[in-house]
Write a protein that holds these residues in place. Structure first.
Motif, PDB file in Angstrom:
ATOM      1  N   ARG A 144      -8.394  -4.678  -0.640  1.00  0.00           N
ATOM      2  CA  ARG A 144      -8.587  -5.625  -1.736  1.00  0.00           C
ATOM      3  C   ARG A 144      -7.572  -5.402  -2.850  1.00  0.00           C
ATOM      4  O   ARG A 144      -7.038  -6.355  -3.440  1.00  0.00           O
ATOM      5  CB  ARG A 144     -10.005  -5.493  -2.293  1.00  0.00           C
ATOM      6  CG  ARG A 144     -11.111  -5.941  -1.347  1.00  0.00           C
ATOM      7  CD  ARG A 144     -12.476  -5.597  -1.927  1.00  0.00           C
ATOM      8  NE  ARG A 144     -12.700  -6.261  -3.213  1.00  0.00           N
ATOM      9  CZ  ARG A 144     -13.650  -5.898  -4.065  1.00  0.00           C
ATOM     10  NH1 ARG A 144     -14.463  -4.874  -3.764  1.00  0.00           N
ATOM     11  NH2 ARG A 144     -13.793  -6.529  -5.208  1.00  0.00           N
ATOM     12  N   LEU A 145      -7.292  -4.144  -3.146  1.00  0.00           N
ATOM     13  CA  LEU A 145      -6.318  -3.817  -4.189  1.00  0.00           C
ATOM     14  C   LEU A 145      -4.918  -4.288  -3.808  1.00  0.00           C
ATOM     15  O   LEU A 145      -4.170  -4.808  -4.643  1.00  0.00           O
ATOM     16  CB  LEU A 145      -6.309  -2.309  -4.442  1.00  0.00           C
ATOM     17  CG  LEU A 145      -7.568  -1.727  -5.092  1.00  0.00           C
ATOM     18  CD1 LEU A 145      -7.587  -0.214  -4.955  1.00  0.00           C
ATOM     19  CD2 LEU A 145      -7.659  -2.126  -6.563  1.00  0.00           C
ATOM     20  N   ALA A 146      -4.568  -4.114  -2.535  1.00  0.00           N
ATOM     21  CA  ALA A 146      -3.246  -4.545  -2.074  1.00  0.00           C
ATOM     22  C   ALA A 146      -3.085  -6.056  -2.199  1.00  0.00           C
ATOM     23  O   ALA A 146      -2.011  -6.552  -2.577  1.00  0.00           O
ATOM     24  CB  ALA A 146      -3.033  -4.104  -0.622  1.00  0.00           C
ATOM     25  N   THR A 147      -4.142  -6.795  -1.911  1.00  0.00           N
ATOM     26  CA  THR A 147      -4.086  -8.251  -2.044  1.00  0.00           C
ATOM     27  C   THR A 147      -3.926  -8.655  -3.503  1.00  0.00           C
ATOM     28  O   THR A 147      -3.119  -9.531  -3.838  1.00  0.00           O
ATOM     29  CB  THR A 147      -5.367  -8.880  -1.471  1.00  0.00           C
ATOM     30  OG1 THR A 147      -5.487  -8.525  -0.091  1.00  0.00           O
ATOM     31  CG2 THR A 147      -5.335 -10.393  -1.611  1.00  0.00           C
ATOM     32  N   SER A 148      -4.654  -7.988  -4.403  1.00  0.00           N
ATOM     33  CA  SER A 148      -4.578  -8.307  -5.829  1.00  0.00           C
ATOM     34  C   SER A 148      -3.219  -7.938  -6.412  1.00  0.00           C
ATOM     35  O   SER A 148      -2.725  -8.603  -7.323  1.00  0.00           O
ATOM     36  CB  SER A 148      -5.687  -7.568  -6.581  1.00  0.00           C
ATOM     37  OG  SER A 148      -5.610  -7.789  -7.964  1.00  0.00           O
ATOM     38  N   VAL A 157       0.824  -1.222   0.000  1.00  0.00           N
ATOM     39  CA  VAL A 157       0.000   0.000   0.000  1.00  0.00           C
ATOM     40  C   VAL A 157       0.849   1.259   0.000  1.00  0.00           C
ATOM     41  O   VAL A 157       0.324   2.355  -0.198  1.00  0.00           O
ATOM     42  CB  VAL A 157      -0.976   0.031   1.202  1.00  0.00           C
ATOM     43  CG1 VAL A 157      -1.961  -1.111   1.114  1.00  0.00           C
ATOM     44  CG2 VAL A 157      -0.236   0.041   2.513  1.00  0.00           C
ATOM     45  N   GLY A 158       2.167   1.141   0.195  1.00  0.00           N
ATOM     46  CA  GLY A 158       3.038   2.299   0.135  1.00  0.00           C
ATOM     47  C   GLY A 158       3.503   2.781   1.496  1.00  0.00           C
ATOM     48  O   GLY A 158       2.951   2.404   2.539  1.00  0.00           O
ATOM     49  N   ALA A 173      -9.427   5.662  -2.257  1.00  0.00           N
ATOM     50  CA  ALA A 173     -10.641   4.847  -2.231  1.00  0.00           C
ATOM     51  C   ALA A 173     -10.987   4.528  -0.777  1.00  0.00           C
ATOM     52  O   ALA A 173     -10.312   4.979   0.158  1.00  0.00           O
ATOM     53  CB  ALA A 173     -10.437   3.565  -3.038  1.00  0.00           C
ATOM     54  N   SER A 174     -12.021   3.751  -0.579  1.00  0.00           N
ATOM     55  CA  SER A 174     -12.372   3.330   0.778  1.00  0.00           C
ATOM     56  C   SER A 174     -11.289   2.404   1.317  1.00  0.00           C
ATOM     57  O   SER A 174     -10.618   1.702   0.545  1.00  0.00           O
ATOM     58  CB  SER A 174     -13.713   2.600   0.769  1.00  0.00           C
ATOM     59  OG  SER A 174     -13.581   1.351   0.105  1.00  0.00           O
ATOM     60  N   PRO A 175     -11.072   2.358   2.634  1.00  0.00           N
ATOM     61  CA  PRO A 175     -10.072   1.438   3.198  1.00  0.00           C
ATOM     62  C   PRO A 175     -10.323  -0.012   2.798  1.00  0.00           C
ATOM     63  O   PRO A 175      -9.374  -0.770   2.577  1.00  0.00           O
ATOM     64  CB  PRO A 175     -10.220   1.651   4.706  1.00  0.00           C
ATOM     65  CG  PRO A 175     -10.739   3.049   4.849  1.00  0.00           C
ATOM     66  CD  PRO A 175     -11.644   3.239   3.672  1.00  0.00           C
ATOM     67  N   THR A 176     -11.584  -0.389   2.682  1.00  0.00           N
ATOM     68  CA  THR A 176     -11.898  -1.775   2.288  1.00  0.00           C
ATOM     69  C   THR A 176     -11.396  -2.067   0.883  1.00  0.00           C
ATOM     70  O   THR A 176     -10.789  -3.116   0.618  1.00  0.00           O
ATOM     71  CB  THR A 176     -13.413  -2.024   2.356  1.00  0.00           C
ATOM     72  OG1 THR A 176     -13.871  -1.784   3.692  1.00  0.00           O
ATOM     73  CG2 THR A 176     -13.751  -3.452   1.957  1.00  0.00           C
ATOM     74  N   LEU A 204     -12.417  -4.585  -9.548  1.00  0.00           N
ATOM     75  CA  LEU A 204     -13.810  -4.144  -9.627  1.00  0.00           C
ATOM     76  C   LEU A 204     -14.555  -4.705 -10.833  1.00  0.00           C
ATOM     77  O   LEU A 204     -15.789  -4.619 -10.888  1.00  0.00           O
ATOM     78  CB  LEU A 204     -13.862  -2.610  -9.678  1.00  0.00           C
ATOM     79  CG  LEU A 204     -13.339  -1.891  -8.444  1.00  0.00           C
ATOM     80  CD1 LEU A 204     -13.373  -0.388  -8.663  1.00  0.00           C
ATOM     81  CD2 LEU A 204     -14.148  -2.262  -7.207  1.00  0.00           C
ATOM     82  N   GLY A 205     -13.824  -5.255 -11.799  1.00  0.00           N
ATOM     83  CA  GLY A 205     -14.464  -5.748 -13.011  1.00  0.00           C
ATOM     84  C   GLY A 205     -14.234  -7.229 -13.222  1.00  0.00           C
ATOM     85  O   GLY A 205     -13.481  -7.880 -12.495  1.00  0.00           O
TER      86      GLY A 205
END
Length: 495
Positions: free
Chosen positions: A353-357, A162-163, A346-349, A204-205
């Motif tokens: 999810r993005l960090a996992t992907s 996440v940085g 974005a939202s923390p949630t 998201l897609g």
């Protein structure tokens, strides 16, 4: 099921299409008007035109006239008919021998057998990249400060998807300054804005999902959509003189509802490639519309810092008090193309999810680049103010050069950003991009910025080179343009 263009929308976009001479049939004038909209990308390919009855009613014509119009468009290849379904918009096949340019902007072939030599390529002025050079002192100082701060991270593994907290805090602070309350856990640092958009598409897609986009739009955003097996749904921008603005939110709403699009991707700040800016009112309406339709709104703010005449309106996310809008940002456009640091708000949630992907692609942005980016953000105004002055002068140099060398081209001065979207009298953009390298300049053809073609009347030119190089590039481009036969749209061999 094909998306259907509304009769009222088509009537509005046609403008003053009716023939001024009695010798010109009405159906032919209407067909010419529709063909022009298709070639300019203002009617997306694959869209179904209104029914003959609906269009005849809106335009106050006989149904026979519209029938003849559609028949002429089918004969010319601008409509494709399928049994049991509506006719959809298409582009006719290119004539044999038409120069083609592959998706990479630097294509050099300008005929069936001709190629560009390495020597010529090296000497050519590259006008395909809308990216800034580094401000040497500021970037050097930023990396020197980053090097001094680096030892503090030696005790850790140096990996954070996440940085770094210090950079995320600096980015959050910038959002606060722009009127968008933001917490650190709402920020994810990426390796450029392109990676940010790709991650969002993956999370998201799903394959086959529809994504509504501006038309024209950023080519690499379209490429990311293709690579994730999603499908772009283009919604054309309105002309520069449109009132109240360039974004056709009514058509965007219809596109979302008719296609079931799950994502909407927009560039509201100094839009790439047109330079357009979305109004404050349209930003609020865009947020309301995506909420009503249930689509996720992704706003690309990569150009937001690069205003030249006046700052843009508050961020789109400000209309929601920071909730419900996903925002993408970038240091590459503001500070230096070689600084591959971007971010997602974005939202923390969603950030989690993005960090996992992200683990499937890379596991973090280099620490040195993150630290240097934080230093540049801390000196934001000191770095950007002189940069805007330089870009303003270069914008003026490009306008002057086009006015001198290509006076019949139409161009509107963008209020910011890094490039201009120029309209040529004839649809020869691909051919021009093909022959231009032989004259010492490389340009991005208009169709690169569209879905399935169109924009043959257009070419994007950045104003990121020095004024002298911009002037020389336009002189060379004008030389290439003169080798084309605008009436036939085919290149003549340059010996």
């Amino acid at each position: 099921m094909a998306r259907v263009l509304g009769a009222s929308t088509l009537a509005r976009d046609l403008g003053q299409w009716r023939p001024t001479s009695r010798n010109r049939p009405v159906y032919r004038a209407l067909a010419d008007g529709i063909r022009l909209l298709v070639n300019d990308g203002r009617i997306p390919l694959g869209v179904a035109l209104p029914s003959e009855r609906d269009l005849a009613g809106v335009l106050a014509l006989s149904r026979t006239t519209v029938t003849n119009t559609y028949a002429a468009l089918r004969e010319e290849g601008y409509l494709q008919s399928r049994q049991g379904s509506r006719s959809t918009v298409a582009l006719p096949p290119r004539p044999e021998g038409w120069a083609s340019v592959p998706p990479s902007a630097g294509a050099a072939s300008f005929g069936p057998t001709s190629t560009l030599t390495g020597t010529t390529r090296a000497a050519a002025i590259d006008m395909t990249h809308a990216a800034v050079t580094a401000p040497p002192e500021a970037v050097t100082a930023a990396y020197q400060a980053a090097l001094q701060a680096l030892p503090a991270y030696y005790s850790g593994h140096g990996i954070d998807p996440v940085g770094l907290t210090v950079l995320r805090r600096a980015i959050a602070r910038r959002y606060e300054e722009r009127g968008v309350p933001t917490e650190v856990d709402q920020i994810m640092v990426t390796s450029g804005a392109q990676q940010a958009w790709r991650l969002l598409l993956e999370v998201l897609g799903s394959p086959g999902d529809r994504v509504v986009v501006d038309h024209p739009t950023y080519p690499n955003a379209l490429e990311a959509i293709r690579r994730t097996a999603a499908r772009a749904v283009p919604v054309p921008l309105l002309p520069a003189d449109a009132s109240p603005g360039r974004w056709d939110l009514g058509s965007m709403h219809d596109a979302i509802r008719q296609t079931g699009a799950s994502l909407v991707y927009v560039l509201p700040d100094f839009h790439n490639p047109t330079g357009a800016v979305m109004s404050r009112e349209d930003r609020s309406e865009l947020v309301s519309m995506t909420r009503r339709t249930g689509a996720t709104l992704v706003v690309d703010e990569s150009m937001a810092d690069l205003w030249l005449d006046a700052p843009p309106p508050p961020p789109v996310a400000a209309a929601t008090h920071g909730h419900g809008v996903v925002t993408v940002g970038s240091a590459s456009k503001s500070y230096w193309g070689g600084l591959r640091v971007g971010w997602i708000r974005a939202s923390p949630t969603l950030v989690s999810r993005l960090a996992t992907s992200r683990a499937a692609e890379d596991i973090g942005t280099p620490i040195m680049d993150q630290l240097a980016c934080g230093e540049l953000i801390a000196r934001h105004d000191d770095v950007l103010t002189p940069r805007r002055d330089v870009l303003s002068r270069r914008r003026g140099a490009l306008l002057d050069a086009v006015g001198e060398e290509l006076p019949d081209w139409r161009v509107d001065s963008p209020p910011g950003g890094l490039s201009m979207w120029l309209r040529m009298p004839a649809p020869v953009s691909t051919a021009l991009a093909a022959v231009a390298p032989a004259h010492g300049v490389v340009v991005a053809a208009g169709p690169r910025f569209g879905v399935e073609g169109a924009f043959e009347h257009y070419v994007r030119l950045p104003f990121t080179e020095s004024s002298d190089r911009i002037t020389e590039a336009v002189r060379r481009l004008a030389s290439a343009y003169r080798t084309l036969d605008p009436a036939a749209g085919s290149p003549r061999m340059v010996l």
